[in-house]
Design a protein around this motif. Structure first.
Motif, PDB file in Angstrom:
ATOM      1  N   TRP A  85     -11.589   0.565   0.234  1.00 29.47           N
ATOM      2  CA  TRP A  85     -11.507   0.439  -1.231  1.00 29.47           C
ATOM      3  C   TRP A  85     -12.597   1.262  -1.911  1.00 29.47           C
ATOM      4  CZ3 TRP A  85     -14.788  -2.395  -4.702  1.00 29.47           C
ATOM      5  CH2 TRP A  85     -14.283  -2.456  -6.004  1.00 29.47           C
ATOM      6  N   ASN A  90      -7.760   1.856  -4.980  1.00 33.14           N
ATOM      7  CA  ASN A  90      -6.678   0.887  -4.836  1.00 33.14           C
ATOM      8  C   ASN A  90      -5.575   1.352  -3.891  1.00 33.14           C
ATOM      9  OD1 ASN A  90      -7.960  -0.837  -6.555  1.00 33.14           O
ATOM     10  ND2 ASN A  90      -6.817  -0.204  -8.360  1.00 33.14           N
ATOM     11  N   PHE A  93      -4.858  -0.919  -0.858  1.00 30.09           N
ATOM     12  CA  PHE A  93      -4.005  -2.096  -1.023  1.00 30.09           C
ATOM     13  C   PHE A  93      -2.534  -1.709  -0.953  1.00 30.09           C
ATOM     14  CE2 PHE A  93      -7.934  -3.179  -3.421  1.00 30.09           C
ATOM     15  CZ  PHE A  93      -8.397  -4.118  -2.521  1.00 30.09           C
ATOM     16  N   TYR A  94      -2.183  -0.532  -1.415  1.00 24.74           N
ATOM     17  CA  TYR A  94      -0.799  -0.063  -1.296  1.00 24.74           C
ATOM     18  C   TYR A  94      -0.435   0.179   0.171  1.00 24.74           C
ATOM     19  CZ  TYR A  94      -1.154   0.565  -6.327  1.00 24.74           C
ATOM     20  OH  TYR A  94      -1.338   0.357  -7.655  1.00 24.74           O
TER      21      TYR A  94
END
Length: 116
Positions: A85, A90, A93-94
């Motif tokens: 991160w 972000n 997270f995908y």
């Protein structure tokens, strides 16, 4: 005075509860006496107790080692997520969202094999 009738009405049901006295100390003493009477025929009952105690410790060690491995894996996954991160934002997270169906597929596939 009650009039005769063709229709019978139900009587009220009453709940009858008779409390019993429970003495855990007395029950424990009776259990130990039964175990002593059952083990009276064996020559050395201390070996039986020793083996059960050592087996319990072995089982406890095995469970604790499995738990520590799982904790280390969770900590490593959290660290990798945080570092990813920080460097990639972000997008990490995908990636997890894309990989989670693959994880559940293999997990369910493993369960189906064990059932057959």
């Amino acid at each position: 005075m009650k009039f005769p009738s063709l229709i019978r009405t139900s009587k009220f049901s009453q709940f009858h509860y008779e409390p019993r006295y429970y003495d855990p100390i007395k029950e424990e003493i009776e259990g130990k006496l039964k175990a002593a009477r059952a083990n009276k025929d064996t020559e050395n009952p201390s070996t039986q107790y020793a083996s059960s105690i050592s087996a319990a410790f072995r089982k406890r060690e095995r469970k604790s080692s499995q738990a520590s491995v799982v904790q280390m894996l969770i900590a490593a996954a959290m660290l990798v997520t945080f570092v990813g991160w920080v460097f990639y934002g972000n997008d990490v997270f995908y990636i997890y969202l894309l990989l989670s169906p693959l994880y559940f597929y293999f997990r369910l596939k493993g369960r189906n094999k064990s059932k057959n």
